[in-house]
Design a protein around this motif. Structure first.
Motif, PDB file in Angstrom:
ATOM      1  N   VAL A   1       0.854  -1.186   0.000  1.00 30.08           N
ATOM      2  CA  VAL A   1       0.000   0.000   0.000  1.00 30.08           C
ATOM      3  C   VAL A   1       0.889   1.234   0.000  1.00 30.08           C
ATOM      4  CG1 VAL A   1      -1.804   1.271   1.212  1.00 30.08           C
ATOM      5  CG2 VAL A   1      -1.815  -1.233   1.221  1.00 30.08           C
ATOM      6  N   VAL A   2       0.702   2.073  -0.998  1.00 30.23           N
ATOM      7  CA  VAL A   2       1.453   3.329  -1.097  1.00 30.23           C
ATOM      8  C   VAL A   2       0.459   4.479  -1.169  1.00 30.23           C
ATOM      9  CG1 VAL A   2       3.464   2.291  -2.185  1.00 30.23           C
ATOM     10  CG2 VAL A   2       1.578   3.107  -3.605  1.00 30.23           C
ATOM     11  N   ASN A   3       0.849   5.608  -0.609  1.00 30.64           N
ATOM     12  CA  ASN A   3       0.020   6.818  -0.645  1.00 30.64           C
ATOM     13  C   ASN A   3       0.538   7.729  -1.750  1.00 30.64           C
ATOM     14  OD1 ASN A   3      -1.621   6.096   1.563  1.00 30.64           O
ATOM     15  ND2 ASN A   3      -0.031   6.782   2.993  1.00 30.64           N
ATOM     16  N   ILE A   4      -0.373   8.110  -2.654  1.00 29.38           N
ATOM     17  CA  ILE A   4      -0.005   8.915  -3.813  1.00 29.38           C
ATOM     18  C   ILE A   4      -0.889  10.148  -3.855  1.00 29.38           C
ATOM     19  CG2 ILE A   4       0.180   8.984  -6.323  1.00 29.38           C
ATOM     20  CD1 ILE A   4       0.609   6.010  -6.324  1.00 29.38           C
ATOM     21  N   ASP A   5      -0.270  11.305  -3.987  1.00 27.66           N
ATOM     22  CA  ASP A   5      -1.022  12.541  -4.216  1.00 27.66           C
ATOM     23  C   ASP A   5      -0.570  13.147  -5.530  1.00 27.66           C
ATOM     24  OD1 ASP A   5       1.451  12.989  -3.168  1.00 27.66           O
ATOM     25  OD2 ASP A   5       0.890  14.812  -2.083  1.00 27.66           O
ATOM     26  N   THR A   6      -1.550  13.713  -6.230  1.00 28.71           N
ATOM     27  CA  THR A   6      -1.298  14.214  -7.580  1.00 28.71           C
ATOM     28  C   THR A   6      -1.591  15.705  -7.657  1.00 28.71           C
ATOM     29  OG1 THR A   6      -3.552  13.647  -8.239  1.00 28.71           O
ATOM     30  CG2 THR A   6      -1.845  11.996  -8.610  1.00 28.71           C
ATOM     31  N   VAL A   7      -1.065  16.323  -8.717  1.00 32.94           N
ATOM     32  CA  VAL A   7      -1.318  17.725  -9.029  1.00 32.94           C
ATOM     33  C   VAL A   7      -1.889  17.776 -10.436  1.00 32.94           C
ATOM     34  CG1 VAL A   7      -0.321  20.008  -9.305  1.00 32.94           C
ATOM     35  CG2 VAL A   7       0.526  18.498  -7.523  1.00 32.94           C
ATOM     36  N   LEU A   8      -3.047  18.462 -10.572  1.00 32.29           N
ATOM     37  CA  LEU A   8      -3.774  18.493 -11.843  1.00 32.29           C
ATOM     38  C   LEU A   8      -3.816  19.925 -12.365  1.00 32.29           C
ATOM     39  CD1 LEU A   8      -5.619  16.896 -13.858  1.00 32.29           C
ATOM     40  CD2 LEU A   8      -7.536  17.615 -12.447  1.00 32.29           C
ATOM     41  N   TYR A   9      -3.475  20.096 -13.649  1.00 34.73           N
ATOM     42  CA  TYR A   9      -3.553  21.388 -14.324  1.00 34.73           C
ATOM     43  C   TYR A   9      -4.657  21.279 -15.377  1.00 34.73           C
ATOM     44  CZ  TYR A   9       1.023  22.217 -12.210  1.00 34.73           C
ATOM     45  OH  TYR A   9       2.048  22.358 -11.315  1.00 34.73           O
ATOM     46  N   TYR A  10      -5.698  22.092 -15.212  1.00 33.18           N
ATOM     47  CA  TYR A  10      -6.849  22.000 -16.119  1.00 33.18           C
ATOM     48  C   TYR A  10      -7.305  23.403 -16.500  1.00 33.18           C
ATOM     49  CZ  TYR A  10      -9.835  23.315 -12.214  1.00 33.18           C
ATOM     50  OH  TYR A  10     -10.430  23.990 -11.170  1.00 33.18           O
ATOM     51  N   GLN A  11      -8.169  23.432 -17.549  1.00 30.96           N
ATOM     52  CA  GLN A  11      -8.705  24.694 -18.040  1.00 30.96           C
ATOM     53  C   GLN A  11     -10.102  24.463 -18.595  1.00 30.96           C
ATOM     54  OE1 GLN A  11      -6.338  26.454 -21.129  1.00 30.96           O
ATOM     55  NE2 GLN A  11      -7.392  28.439 -21.041  1.00 30.96           N
ATOM     56  N   ILE A  12     -11.030  25.415 -18.283  1.00 32.84           N
ATOM     57  CA  ILE A  12     -12.410  25.317 -18.771  1.00 32.84           C
ATOM     58  C   ILE A  12     -12.460  25.871 -20.186  1.00 32.84           C
ATOM     59  CG2 ILE A  12     -14.784  26.100 -18.425  1.00 32.84           C
ATOM     60  CD1 ILE A  12     -14.216  26.220 -15.435  1.00 32.84           C
ATOM     61  N   THR A  13     -12.878  25.043 -21.099  1.00 34.31           N
ATOM     62  CA  THR A  13     -12.987  25.458 -22.498  1.00 34.31           C
ATOM     63  C   THR A  13     -14.439  25.730 -22.922  1.00 34.31           C
ATOM     64  OG1 THR A  13     -13.104  23.131 -23.178  1.00 34.31           O
ATOM     65  CG2 THR A  13     -10.919  24.177 -23.130  1.00 34.31           C
ATOM     66  N   ASP A  14     -15.395  25.134 -22.225  1.00 36.76           N
ATOM     67  CA  ASP A  14     -16.818  25.319 -22.558  1.00 36.76           C
ATOM     68  C   ASP A  14     -17.567  25.610 -21.255  1.00 36.76           C
ATOM     69  OD1 ASP A  14     -19.332  25.419 -23.590  1.00 36.76           O
ATOM     70  OD2 ASP A  14     -19.373  23.350 -24.327  1.00 36.76           O
ATOM     71  N   PRO A  15     -17.859  26.885 -20.958  1.00 32.81           N
ATOM     72  CA  PRO A  15     -18.536  27.208 -19.697  1.00 32.81           C
ATOM     73  C   PRO A  15     -19.911  26.546 -19.555  1.00 32.81           C
ATOM     74  CG  PRO A  15     -17.576  29.172 -20.659  1.00 32.81           C
ATOM     75  CD  PRO A  15     -17.478  28.105 -21.693  1.00 32.81           C
ATOM     76  N   ARG A  16     -20.646  26.404 -20.658  1.00 31.55           N
ATOM     77  CA  ARG A  16     -21.981  25.807 -20.578  1.00 31.55           C
ATOM     78  C   ARG A  16     -21.892  24.347 -20.149  1.00 31.55           C
ATOM     79  NH1 ARG A  16     -25.167  22.656 -23.588  1.00 31.55           N
ATOM     80  NH2 ARG A  16     -27.466  23.016 -23.509  1.00 31.55           N
ATOM     81  N   SER A  17     -20.972  23.579 -20.759  1.00 31.49           N
ATOM     82  CA  SER A  17     -20.834  22.169 -20.396  1.00 31.49           C
ATOM     83  C   SER A  17     -20.314  22.015 -18.975  1.00 31.49           C
ATOM     84  CB  SER A  17     -19.890  21.465 -21.372  1.00 31.49           C
ATOM     85  OG  SER A  17     -20.405  21.517 -22.687  1.00 31.49           O
ATOM     86  N   ALA A  18     -19.385  22.888 -18.564  1.00 28.01           N
ATOM     87  CA  ALA A  18     -18.859  22.798 -17.202  1.00 28.01           C
ATOM     88  C   ALA A  18     -19.925  23.082 -16.169  1.00 28.01           C
ATOM     89  CB  ALA A  18     -17.706  23.786 -17.046  1.00 28.01           C
ATOM     90  N   ALA A  19     -20.926  23.874 -16.540  1.00 30.85           N
ATOM     91  CA  ALA A  19     -21.978  24.202 -15.574  1.00 30.85           C
ATOM     92  C   ALA A  19     -23.142  23.224 -15.607  1.00 30.85           C
ATOM     93  CB  ALA A  19     -22.496  25.623 -15.832  1.00 30.85           C
TER      94      ALA A  19
END
Length: 364
Positions: free
Chosen positions: A83-101
């Protein structure tokens, strides 16, 4: 107050309120989703926008810049059941405000859960060693899965990075011991290689030194031999050029005898057998009689000892009884005495008595 004035004031307030409600200013890199009577109408772009008062309202305000989301450490089981503990870092960007909402209720939670499940699928097929050394592969596989799933949500995943992989404490201790042992092994190997190279270089240096010394000694011996050969050749040429006879050579031979015992390392010195012959030659050189007196020379030979009888005789034990220096001095003295006797006889033979005897013989 006049009712007309009151109505005018109320009307003015309503107009101001309606105008203010119909104007919307959107900042840069922001998007506003507008609903009219509860239904999506449009998305306001940055700048000054007009909406219908009361009918239109802002549902969601979204930031379309690239954003960073760091997840909490999550337990993941590897292929070798660790068992290992893993934490990640995510870089994202909203391209479609309607779909994101409207396509997903909470896109951050959805991305987080999708990251955890994808990590468990990817790392579940790797052992601990491969997990620790395959971060680039894990990042690329995570990004491919997340980008495909979040595309319909109006979100583009630009980059996924594993921030930390923490194995259990016991595994850390075992890994540290393994790393220490591996480093000690490499250090011992490097030390042994260094000693080996040092010994090889020392041996090569000793070999080159011996070779150079041998070559130097060889060259010195060759040059010395060449010098001695040239010296002997020059002496030989000088002797033959000056037409030296045996008498001079015998005399020089006697002069050289005392120098044979000059070395301090000589413990004994043996007189050469040619010494008597050399003395005899010198004696004959300085003691030759005229050819006109053969009979007298014969008589003199009967009365006086011959050259061989006058040659100094050395006892058999003389050589062994003296050391080298004493033997050389004694030989030199005897040689000098023999030379002196020969010279005296030669001078006597050349005296005026010889012509008178010859004249008397003629008268007879």
């Amino acid at each position: 107050m006049d009712p007309v004035v009151v109505l005018a004031l109320v009307a003015a307030i309503v107009v101001v309120f309606l105008v203010a409600s119909s104007v919307r200013i959107v900042p840069q890199a922001r998007r506003y989703n507008i609903e009219r009577f509860g239904r999506y109408r449009r998305t306001l772009q940055p700048g000054l926008n007009l909406v219908v008062p009361v009918a239109d309202r802002i549902n969601t305000k979204l930031d379309v810049r690239e954003q960073v989301y760091s997840s909490d450490p999550r337990p993941v089981i590897t292929e070798d059941n660790l068992v290992v503990n893993i934490d990640t870092v995510l870089y994202y960007q909203i391209t479609d405000p309607r779909s994101a909402a409207y396509e997903v209720a909470d896109y951050l939670q959805a991305i987080d859960q999708l990251t955890v499940t994808t990590l468990r699928n990817v790392i579940g097929s790797m052992d601990l060693e491969e997990t620790l050394t395959s971060r680039e592969e894990i990042n690329s596989r995570l990004r491919a899965v997340l980008d495909d799933a979040t595309g319909k949500w109006g979100i583009r995943v630009n980059r996924v990075e594993i921030k930390a992989i923490d194995p259990p404490h016991t595994i850390k201790e075992a890994m540290e011991k393994q790393m220490r042992a591996e480093r000690d092994k490499r250090a011992a190997i490097l030390h042994a290689e260094g000693e080996r190279q040092a010994k090889i270089l020392t041996a090569e240096g000793t070999k080159q030194k011996d070779i150079l010394e041998a070559q130097g000694t060889q060259q010195a011996m060759i040059l010395r031999a060449d010098g001695e050969a040239k010296a002997v050749d020059l002496v030989f040429q000088a002797v033959h050029r000056n037409n030296a006879d045996a008498k001079i050579l015998a005399y020089k031979y006697l002069e050289t005898l005392p120098h044979l015992a000059n070395s301090d390392n000589n413990t004994f010195w043996v007189i050469p057998g040619e010494l008597t012959e050399a003395i005899r030659t010198v004696t004959r050189a300085f003691g030759d009689q005229p050819a006109a007196q053969p009979e007298k020379a014969a008589d003199a030979g009967a009365d006086h000892p011959s050259d061989e009888d006058r040659t100094p005789q050395l006892d058999a034990g003389w050589t062994a009884s003296f050391d080298a220096a004493a033997a050389a001095d004694e030989a030199g003295k005897q040689a000098a005495a023999a030379v002196s006797d020969a010279k005296a006889e030669a001078e006597a033979a050349k005296s005026p008595q010889t012509p008178r005897r010859a004249q008397t013989s003629g008268e007879d």
